[in-house]
Design a protein around this motif. Structure first.
Motif, PDB file in Angstrom:
ATOM      1  N   GLY A  70      -4.992 -20.985  73.813  1.00 18.01           N
ATOM      2  CA  GLY A  70      -3.968 -20.027  73.455  1.00 18.01           C
ATOM      3  C   GLY A  70      -4.224 -18.667  74.065  1.00 18.01           C
ATOM      4  N   GLU A  71      -3.578 -17.663  73.468  1.00 19.86           N
ATOM      5  CA  GLU A  71      -3.665 -16.300  73.984  1.00 19.86           C
ATOM      6  C   GLU A  71      -4.120 -15.377  72.859  1.00 19.86           C
ATOM      7  N   LEU A  72      -5.055 -14.483  73.190  1.00 19.89           N
ATOM      8  CA  LEU A  72      -5.550 -13.537  72.189  1.00 19.89           C
ATOM      9  C   LEU A  72      -4.450 -12.528  71.865  1.00 19.89           C
ATOM     10  N   THR A  73      -3.966 -12.571  70.624  1.00 15.12           N
ATOM     11  CA  THR A  73      -2.883 -11.687  70.194  1.00 15.12           C
ATOM     12  C   THR A  73      -3.418 -10.336  69.759  1.00 15.12           C
ATOM     13  N   THR A  74      -4.474 -10.366  68.956  1.00 10.90           N
ATOM     14  CA  THR A  74      -5.104  -9.122  68.530  1.00 10.90           C
ATOM     15  C   THR A  74      -6.486  -9.423  67.969  1.00 10.90           C
ATOM     16  N   PHE A  75      -7.281  -8.372  67.808  1.00  9.37           N
ATOM     17  CA  PHE A  75      -8.623  -8.526  67.244  1.00  9.37           C
ATOM     18  C   PHE A  75      -9.081  -7.163  66.733  1.00  9.37           C
ATOM     19  N   THR A  76     -10.194  -7.181  65.991  1.00 11.25           N
ATOM     20  CA  THR A  76     -10.861  -5.935  65.624  1.00 11.25           C
ATOM     21  C   THR A  76     -12.351  -6.213  65.562  1.00 11.25           C
ATOM     22  N   VAL A  77     -13.137  -5.174  65.730  1.00 11.96           N
ATOM     23  CA  VAL A  77     -14.589  -5.321  65.632  1.00 11.96           C
ATOM     24  C   VAL A  77     -15.016  -4.792  64.269  1.00 11.96           C
ATOM     25  N   ILE A  78     -15.678  -5.632  63.491  1.00 14.13           N
ATOM     26  CA  ILE A  78     -16.160  -5.226  62.171  1.00 14.13           C
ATOM     27  C   ILE A  78     -17.623  -4.773  62.291  1.00 14.13           C
ATOM     28  N   ARG A  79     -17.856  -3.508  61.991  1.00 14.41           N
ATOM     29  CA  ARG A  79     -19.222  -2.972  62.002  1.00 14.41           C
ATOM     30  C   ARG A  79     -19.686  -2.600  60.598  1.00 14.41           C
ATOM     31  N   VAL A  80     -18.731  -2.307  59.720  1.00 13.53           N
ATOM     32  CA  VAL A  80     -19.033  -2.038  58.311  1.00 13.53           C
ATOM     33  C   VAL A  80     -18.547  -3.264  57.545  1.00 13.53           C
ATOM     34  N   PRO A  81     -19.462  -4.111  57.114  1.00 13.64           N
ATOM     35  CA  PRO A  81     -19.047  -5.410  56.568  1.00 13.64           C
ATOM     36  C   PRO A  81     -18.555  -5.342  55.137  1.00 13.64           C
ATOM     37  N   PRO A  82     -17.595  -6.210  54.819  1.00 11.28           N
ATOM     38  CA  PRO A  82     -17.264  -6.394  53.416  1.00 11.28           C
ATOM     39  C   PRO A  82     -18.441  -7.093  52.721  1.00 11.28           C
ATOM     40  N   GLU A  83     -18.500  -6.949  51.415  1.00 12.45           N
ATOM     41  CA  GLU A  83     -19.567  -7.577  50.646  1.00 12.45           C
ATOM     42  C   GLU A  83     -19.650  -9.071  50.963  1.00 12.45           C
ATOM     43  N   GLY A  84     -20.848  -9.539  51.250  1.00 12.23           N
ATOM     44  CA  GLY A  84     -21.050 -10.952  51.549  1.00 12.23           C
ATOM     45  C   GLY A  84     -21.089 -11.249  53.040  1.00 12.23           C
ATOM     46  N   PHE A  85     -20.760 -10.264  53.885  1.00 15.44           N
ATOM     47  CA  PHE A  85     -20.719 -10.482  55.320  1.00 15.44           C
ATOM     48  C   PHE A  85     -21.727  -9.584  56.049  1.00 15.44           C
ATOM     49  N   GLU A  86     -22.706  -9.055  55.301  1.00 21.06           N
ATOM     50  CA  GLU A  86     -23.663  -8.101  55.861  1.00 21.06           C
ATOM     51  C   GLU A  86     -24.418  -8.671  57.064  1.00 21.06           C
ATOM     52  N   ALA A  87     -24.761  -9.950  57.009  1.00 24.63           N
ATOM     53  CA  ALA A  87     -25.556 -10.558  58.079  1.00 24.63           C
ATOM     54  C   ALA A  87     -24.733 -10.816  59.348  1.00 24.63           C
ATOM     55  N   ASP A  88     -23.418 -10.700  59.250  1.00 22.55           N
ATOM     56  CA  ASP A  88     -22.549 -11.075  60.375  1.00 22.55           C
ATOM     57  C   ASP A  88     -22.270  -9.939  61.353  1.00 22.55           C
ATOM     58  N   VAL A  89     -22.446  -8.691  60.928  1.00 19.69           N
ATOM     59  CA  VAL A  89     -22.015  -7.567  61.773  1.00 19.69           C
ATOM     60  C   VAL A  89     -22.883  -7.412  63.012  1.00 19.69           C
ATOM     61  N   PRO A  90     -22.299  -6.967  64.126  1.00 19.75           N
ATOM     62  CA  PRO A  90     -20.862  -6.826  64.306  1.00 19.75           C
ATOM     63  C   PRO A  90     -20.223  -8.182  64.579  1.00 19.75           C
ATOM     64  N   TYR A  91     -18.992  -8.355  64.124  1.00 18.90           N
ATOM     65  CA  TYR A  91     -18.259  -9.583  64.429  1.00 18.90           C
ATOM     66  C   TYR A  91     -16.802  -9.245  64.696  1.00 18.90           C
ATOM     67  N   ILE A  92     -16.099 -10.214  65.287  1.00 19.60           N
ATOM     68  CA  ILE A  92     -14.746  -9.943  65.788  1.00 19.60           C
ATOM     69  C   ILE A  92     -13.738 -10.939  65.212  1.00 19.60           C
ATOM     70  N   PRO A  93     -13.080 -10.572  64.107  1.00 18.91           N
ATOM     71  CA  PRO A  93     -11.959 -11.404  63.642  1.00 18.91           C
ATOM     72  C   PRO A  93     -10.801 -11.269  64.640  1.00 18.91           C
ATOM     73  N   CYS A  94     -10.091 -12.366  64.857  1.00 17.61           N
ATOM     74  CA  CYS A  94      -9.005 -12.310  65.838  1.00 17.61           C
ATOM     75  C   CYS A  94      -7.840 -13.194  65.413  1.00 17.61           C
ATOM     76  N   ILE A  95      -6.715 -12.976  66.063  1.00 13.07           N
ATOM     77  CA  ILE A  95      -5.552 -13.848  65.905  1.00 13.07           C
ATOM     78  C   ILE A  95      -5.206 -14.391  67.285  1.00 13.07           C
ATOM     79  N   VAL A  96      -5.051 -15.705  67.347  1.00 10.38           N
ATOM     80  CA  VAL A  96      -4.733 -16.381  68.606  1.00 10.38           C
ATOM     81  C   VAL A  96      -3.379 -17.058  68.474  1.00 10.38           C
ATOM     82  N   GLU A  97      -2.493 -16.812  69.441  1.00  9.51           N
ATOM     83  CA  GLU A  97      -1.241 -17.565  69.493  1.00  9.51           C
ATOM     84  C   GLU A  97      -1.537 -18.829  70.287  1.00  9.51           C
TER      85      GLU A  97
END
Ligand SMILES: [Zn+2]
Length: 151
Positions: A70-97
């Motif tokens: 598919g095609e990358l529609t949008t994304f963001t880089v998470i550097r300040v994690p929500p609770e429970g995601f501390e070990a994941d930063v930085p990570y990139i949630p994205c939406i793909v069409e």
């Protein structure tokens, strides 16, 4: 569903839900497959699991495997994690069409320090799955698709 007895409604919903459950969807991801639903009424693909076609609201759905491209529609880089995601930063949630049409949420496998808006519109391909343990809001562990930039 006006006029239907509660029992009839539950029976009908149970039938619809069994076409593709979240458990099935996540099991497919762990095997490297992106599984969705094909609508018998309009012929379009819906992904992730839903009880009606996202395009025409029909409930005549059957399982269908998407190609994972598919095609990358949008994304963001998470550097300040929500609770429970501390070990994941930085990570990139994205939406793909996806090539088949529906948009899918997942993570982008890419160097977070090099991610810029120029990535939007790039071709991506399913490259794996990521299981997160979740937090007090998410109801436990879930698996999401991981995409890699291919062009
Ligand atoms: Zn449809």
């Amino acid at each position: 569903m006006a006029g239907m007895a509660q029992e009839e409604i539950e029976k009908e919903l149970a039938t619809v839900y069994t076409v593709l459950t979240y458990e099935d969807y996540e099991a497919g991801l762990k095997e490297g497959r992106l599984v969705g639903l094909k609508c018998a009424s309009c012929g379009k693909i819906t992904c992730h699991p839903m009880h009606v076609c996202q395009w025409c609201s029909s409930r005549s759905l059957e399982r269908a495997e998407l190609c994972g491209e598919g095609e990358l529609t949008t994304f963001t880089v998470i550097r300040v994690p929500p609770e429970g995601f501390e070990a994941d930063v930085p990570y990139i949630p994205c939406i793909v069409e996806t090539k088949e049409g529906p948009c899918v949420m997942g993570r982008l496998d890419y160097d977070a320090e090099r991610a810029t808006p120029e990535l939007i519109g790039k071709r991506v391909k399913l490259s794996g799955a990521y299981t997160y343990e979740g937090d007090k809001y998410s109801g436990g562990a879930h698996t999401c698709p991981v995409f890699k930039v291919v062009g």
